[in-house]
Design a protein around this motif. Structure first.
Motif, PDB file in Angstrom:
ATOM      1  N   GLU A  12      89.285  49.685 151.740  1.00  0.00           N
ATOM      2  CA  GLU A  12      90.438  49.374 150.883  1.00  0.00           C
ATOM      3  C   GLU A  12      91.730  49.248 151.682  1.00  0.00           C
ATOM      4  OE1 GLU A  12      90.450  50.759 146.598  1.00  0.00           O
ATOM      5  OE2 GLU A  12      89.319  52.394 147.544  1.00  0.00           O
ATOM      6  N   ALA A  13      91.807  49.914 152.817  1.00  0.00           N
ATOM      7  CA  ALA A  13      93.001  49.786 153.656  1.00  0.00           C
ATOM      8  C   ALA A  13      93.156  48.367 154.181  1.00  0.00           C
ATOM      9  CB  ALA A  13      92.931  50.778 154.814  1.00  0.00           C
ATOM     10  N   ARG A  14      92.053  47.614 154.246  1.00  0.00           N
ATOM     11  CA  ARG A  14      92.098  46.231 154.721  1.00  0.00           C
ATOM     12  C   ARG A  14      92.258  45.226 153.583  1.00  0.00           C
ATOM     13  NH1 ARG A  14      90.103  45.361 159.964  1.00  0.00           N
ATOM     14  NH2 ARG A  14      89.367  47.236 161.015  1.00  0.00           N
ATOM     15  N   LEU A  15      92.266  45.704 152.356  1.00  0.00           N
ATOM     16  CA  LEU A  15      92.358  44.818 151.201  1.00  0.00           C
ATOM     17  C   LEU A  15      93.792  44.305 151.064  1.00  0.00           C
ATOM     18  CD1 LEU A  15      90.372  43.906 148.948  1.00  0.00           C
ATOM     19  CD2 LEU A  15      91.439  45.628 147.490  1.00  0.00           C
ATOM     20  N   ARG A  16      93.938  42.989 150.920  1.00  0.00           N
ATOM     21  CA  ARG A  16      95.255  42.369 150.784  1.00  0.00           C
ATOM     22  C   ARG A  16      95.431  41.645 149.444  1.00  0.00           C
ATOM     23  NH1 ARG A  16      95.684  45.424 154.186  1.00  0.00           N
ATOM     24  NH2 ARG A  16      96.266  45.126 156.382  1.00  0.00           N
ATOM     25  N   GLY A  17      94.499  41.864 148.524  1.00  0.00           N
ATOM     26  CA  GLY A  17      94.623  41.252 147.212  1.00  0.00           C
ATOM     27  C   GLY A  17      93.290  40.744 146.705  1.00  0.00           C
ATOM     28  N   VAL A  18      93.354  39.920 145.662  1.00  0.00           N
ATOM     29  CA  VAL A  18      92.137  39.357 145.066  1.00  0.00           C
ATOM     30  C   VAL A  18      92.398  37.918 144.645  1.00  0.00           C
ATOM     31  CG1 VAL A  18      91.216  41.569 144.230  1.00  0.00           C
ATOM     32  CG2 VAL A  18      92.747  40.233 142.764  1.00  0.00           C
ATOM     33  N   GLU A  19      91.314  37.169 144.498  1.00  0.00           N
ATOM     34  CA  GLU A  19      91.354  35.821 143.937  1.00  0.00           C
ATOM     35  C   GLU A  19      90.554  35.827 142.640  1.00  0.00           C
ATOM     36  OE1 GLU A  19      89.720  33.018 146.632  1.00  0.00           O
ATOM     37  OE2 GLU A  19      90.902  33.717 148.347  1.00  0.00           O
ATOM     38  N   ILE A  20      91.175  35.396 141.560  1.00  0.00           N
ATOM     39  CA  ILE A  20      90.472  35.259 140.284  1.00  0.00           C
ATOM     40  C   ILE A  20      90.197  33.776 140.085  1.00  0.00           C
ATOM     41  CG2 ILE A  20      90.543  35.662 137.795  1.00  0.00           C
ATOM     42  CD1 ILE A  20      92.534  37.914 138.329  1.00  0.00           C
ATOM     43  N   GLY A  21      88.949  33.383 140.218  1.00  0.00           N
ATOM     44  CA  GLY A  21      88.569  31.984 140.090  1.00  0.00           C
ATOM     45  C   GLY A  21      88.212  31.643 138.657  1.00  0.00           C
ATOM     46  N   GLU A  22      88.802  30.569 138.154  1.00  0.00           N
ATOM     47  CA  GLU A  22      88.540  30.117 136.789  1.00  0.00           C
ATOM     48  C   GLU A  22      88.253  28.617 136.766  1.00  0.00           C
ATOM     49  OE1 GLU A  22      91.342  32.492 133.868  1.00  0.00           O
ATOM     50  OE2 GLU A  22      92.500  31.716 135.556  1.00  0.00           O
ATOM     51  N   PRO A  23      87.187  28.172 137.423  1.00  0.00           N
ATOM     52  CA  PRO A  23      86.860  26.743 137.359  1.00  0.00           C
ATOM     53  C   PRO A  23      86.569  26.331 135.919  1.00  0.00           C
ATOM     54  CG  PRO A  23      85.088  28.000 138.366  1.00  0.00           C
ATOM     55  CD  PRO A  23      86.225  28.930 138.228  1.00  0.00           C
ATOM     56  N   LEU A  24      86.670  25.035 135.664  1.00  0.00           N
ATOM     57  CA  LEU A  24      86.591  24.522 134.299  1.00  0.00           C
ATOM     58  C   LEU A  24      85.322  24.972 133.586  1.00  0.00           C
ATOM     59  CD1 LEU A  24      87.856  22.749 132.120  1.00  0.00           C
ATOM     60  CD2 LEU A  24      86.719  20.765 133.152  1.00  0.00           C
ATOM     61  N   GLY A  25      84.178  24.916 134.262  1.00  0.00           N
ATOM     62  CA  GLY A  25      82.931  25.311 133.621  1.00  0.00           C
ATOM     63  C   GLY A  25      82.939  26.759 133.168  1.00  0.00           C
ATOM     64  N   LEU A  26      83.468  27.658 134.004  1.00  0.00           N
ATOM     65  CA  LEU A  26      83.535  29.065 133.621  1.00  0.00           C
ATOM     66  C   LEU A  26      84.555  29.295 132.504  1.00  0.00           C
ATOM     67  CD1 LEU A  26      83.246  31.030 137.004  1.00  0.00           C
ATOM     68  CD2 LEU A  26      81.515  30.681 135.246  1.00  0.00           C
ATOM     69  N   ARG A  27      85.689  28.592 132.555  1.00  0.00           N
ATOM     70  CA  ARG A  27      86.686  28.760 131.497  1.00  0.00           C
ATOM     71  C   ARG A  27      86.118  28.351 130.139  1.00  0.00           C
ATOM     72  NH1 ARG A  27      90.209  25.864 134.674  1.00  0.00           N
ATOM     73  NH2 ARG A  27      90.779  24.426 132.996  1.00  0.00           N
ATOM     74  N   MET A  28      85.302  27.308 130.124  1.00  0.00           N
ATOM     75  CA  MET A  28      84.691  26.876 128.866  1.00  0.00           C
ATOM     76  C   MET A  28      83.763  27.946 128.300  1.00  0.00           C
ATOM     77  SD  MET A  28      83.892  22.894 129.842  1.00  0.00           S
ATOM     78  CE  MET A  28      83.033  22.576 128.307  1.00  0.00           C
ATOM     79  N   ALA A  29      83.247  28.805 129.166  1.00  0.00           N
ATOM     80  CA  ALA A  29      82.380  29.906 128.729  1.00  0.00           C
ATOM     81  C   ALA A  29      83.139  31.228 128.659  1.00  0.00           C
ATOM     82  CB  ALA A  29      81.197  30.039 129.682  1.00  0.00           C
ATOM     83  N   ALA A  30      84.496  31.166 128.712  1.00  0.00           N
ATOM     84  CA  ALA A  30      85.341  32.371 128.687  1.00  0.00           C
ATOM     85  C   ALA A  30      84.931  33.339 129.797  1.00  0.00           C
ATOM     86  CB  ALA A  30      85.276  33.056 127.323  1.00  0.00           C
ATOM     87  N   ALA A  31      84.738  32.781 130.996  1.00  0.00           N
ATOM     88  CA  ALA A  31      84.289  33.589 132.126  1.00  0.00           C
ATOM     89  C   ALA A  31      85.163  33.307 133.339  1.00  0.00           C
ATOM     90  CB  ALA A  31      82.815  33.294 132.436  1.00  0.00           C
ATOM     91  N   ALA A  32      84.965  34.102 134.384  1.00  0.00           N
ATOM     92  CA  ALA A  32      85.711  33.952 135.638  1.00  0.00           C
ATOM     93  C   ALA A  32      84.917  34.650 136.728  1.00  0.00           C
ATOM     94  CB  ALA A  32      87.114  34.546 135.508  1.00  0.00           C
ATOM     95  N   ARG A  33      85.469  34.678 137.957  1.00  0.00           N
ATOM     96  CA  ARG A  33      84.836  35.385 139.058  1.00  0.00           C
ATOM     97  C   ARG A  33      85.930  36.021 139.904  1.00  0.00           C
ATOM     98  NH1 ARG A  33      82.821  29.596 141.317  1.00  0.00           N
ATOM     99  NH2 ARG A  33      84.764  28.912 142.281  1.00  0.00           N
ATOM    100  N   LEU A  34      85.567  37.041 140.655  1.00  0.00           N
ATOM    101  CA  LEU A  34      86.553  37.817 141.404  1.00  0.00           C
ATOM    102  C   LEU A  34      86.116  37.945 142.858  1.00  0.00           C
ATOM    103  CD1 LEU A  34      89.185  39.516 141.111  1.00  0.00           C
ATOM    104  CD2 LEU A  34      87.714  41.501 140.748  1.00  0.00           C
ATOM    105  N   VAL A  35      87.039  37.620 143.772  1.00  0.00           N
ATOM    106  CA  VAL A  35      86.772  37.673 145.210  1.00  0.00           C
ATOM    107  C   VAL A  35      87.867  38.496 145.876  1.00  0.00           C
ATOM    108  CG1 VAL A  35      86.557  36.295 147.324  1.00  0.00           C
ATOM    109  CG2 VAL A  35      85.591  35.442 145.182  1.00  0.00           C
ATOM    110  N   ALA A  36      87.498  39.316 146.822  1.00  0.00           N
ATOM    111  CA  ALA A  36      88.468  40.135 147.546  1.00  0.00           C
ATOM    112  C   ALA A  36      89.155  39.326 148.631  1.00  0.00           C
ATOM    113  CB  ALA A  36      87.773  41.348 148.161  1.00  0.00           C
ATOM    114  N   VAL A  37      90.443  39.575 148.811  1.00  0.00           N
ATOM    115  CA  VAL A  37      91.197  39.036 149.945  1.00  0.00           C
ATOM    116  C   VAL A  37      91.332  40.179 150.940  1.00  0.00           C
ATOM    117  CG1 VAL A  37      93.369  38.018 150.712  1.00  0.00           C
ATOM    118  CG2 VAL A  37      92.452  37.434 148.453  1.00  0.00           C
ATOM    119  N   THR A  38      90.549  40.114 151.999  1.00  0.00           N
ATOM    120  CA  THR A  38      90.495  41.245 152.918  1.00  0.00           C
ATOM    121  C   THR A  38      90.409  40.777 154.355  1.00  0.00           C
ATOM    122  OG1 THR A  38      89.260  43.284 153.436  1.00  0.00           O
ATOM    123  CG2 THR A  38      87.974  41.385 152.720  1.00  0.00           C
ATOM    124  N   THR A  39      90.866  41.585 155.258  1.00  0.00           N
ATOM    125  CA  THR A  39      90.727  41.311 156.683  1.00  0.00           C
ATOM    126  C   THR A  39      89.405  41.884 157.171  1.00  0.00           C
ATOM    127  OG1 THR A  39      91.829  43.369 157.326  1.00  0.00           O
ATOM    128  CG2 THR A  39      93.225  41.438 156.993  1.00  0.00           C
TER     129      THR A  39
END
Length: 264
Positions: free
Chosen positions: A42-69
């Motif tokens: 967690e000390a290397r964590l610099r944030g997150v990316e919440i991805g909402e491509p069109l296909g996932l948004r149509m299904a009320a969904a998303a994905r989460l990716v860490a921004v880390t060194t």
């Protein structure tokens, strides 16, 4: 295609588990045939990316990716998943717990004004008009099948919707700990970047942006994609954001950030 997609999802994300350990790490375990286990400090964590491509948004969904060194650029995407494609509520709740800044995840974003909106419509409508005009010209010159002519007008019919959707997604937010940028329509993404992780700023103005009083602010960091763009920000606001971010970078990391103004 649906069967293949579901099969790939099961193979990649079977028995997915995200746990937080007392030692200060996030541990991800997933996979059916091949089990992948990743520990993110967690000390290397610099944030997150919440991805909402069109296909996932149509299904009320998303994905989460860490921004880390500390992750290799090769295969970093596979190692930095915090949630697989999942219901948006699950992704939001997980992101809040990871970054401990609810406003950065759920807060309303500041929009970029009429110039940015106009730029969205121009960039969507003008190419669609050009394609339709080209199709009409070719039809008169050599003759085109009716289906080809109809297909050439489809982008023109959807251009206004895409422009409105892209502007609705466009925005940014600054909290005490993070800077947030969201953009895109077909591949929409909300980037939540820790201000202490910003090591430099690139202020980029294209020929048309300069005439509209806009700029793209690229936040450079040693983590994740290493460059996160805040597109089409009013120039005055972009300069204010630069002033807000650089002192935090200096105090937090003890290094000299770099501001680059690029005319493209």
């Amino acid at each position: 295609v649906c069967v293949l997609a579901v099969t790939a999802y099961i193979l990649s994300f079977w028995d997915y588990r995200l746990t937080r350990h007392s030692g200060g790490t996030l541990h991800v375990r997933r996979g059916l045939l091949t089990v992948r286990a990743t520990s993110l400090e967690e000390a290397r964590l610099r944030g997150v990316e919440i991805g909402e491509p069109l296909g996932l948004r149509m299904a009320a969904a998303a994905r989460l990716v860490a921004v880390t060194t500390g992750l290799s650029r090769v295969g970093a995407q596979d190692s930095s998943w915090l949630t697989p494609p999942a219901p948006a509520q699950v992704v939001t709740a997980t992101a809040v717990r990871v970054v401990a800044d609810p406003q950065a995840i759920t807060g309303a974003l500041s929009q970029h004004g009429s110039a940015a909106r106009r730029r969205r419509y121009v960039r969507a409508v003008v190419p669609a008009l050009a394609l339709a005009a080209l199709a009409v010209g070719l039809d008169r010159w050599v003759g085109l099948p009716l289906m080809v002519l109809v297909a050439a007008f489809v982008p023109l019919l959807t251009a206004a919707w895409f422009a409105a959707d892209r502007y609705a997604a466009l925005g940014h937010l600054v909290t005490a700990e993070h800077i947030v940028a969201r953009s895109g329509s077909i591949t929409r993404r909300r980037d939540v970047l820790a201000r202490r992780g910003v090591v430099g700023v690139v202020l980029r103005e294209s020929f048309f942006q300069r005439r509209a009083g806009l700029a793209t602010l690229v936040l450079t960091t040693a983590a994740g994609r290493q460059g996160y763009a805040v597109p089409d920000v009013p120039l005055e606001r972009a300069e204010q954001l630069t002033g807000l971010l650089l002192p935090v970078a200096v105090a937090g990391l003890g290094i000299l950030p770099i501001v680059v103004s690029a005319l493209v």
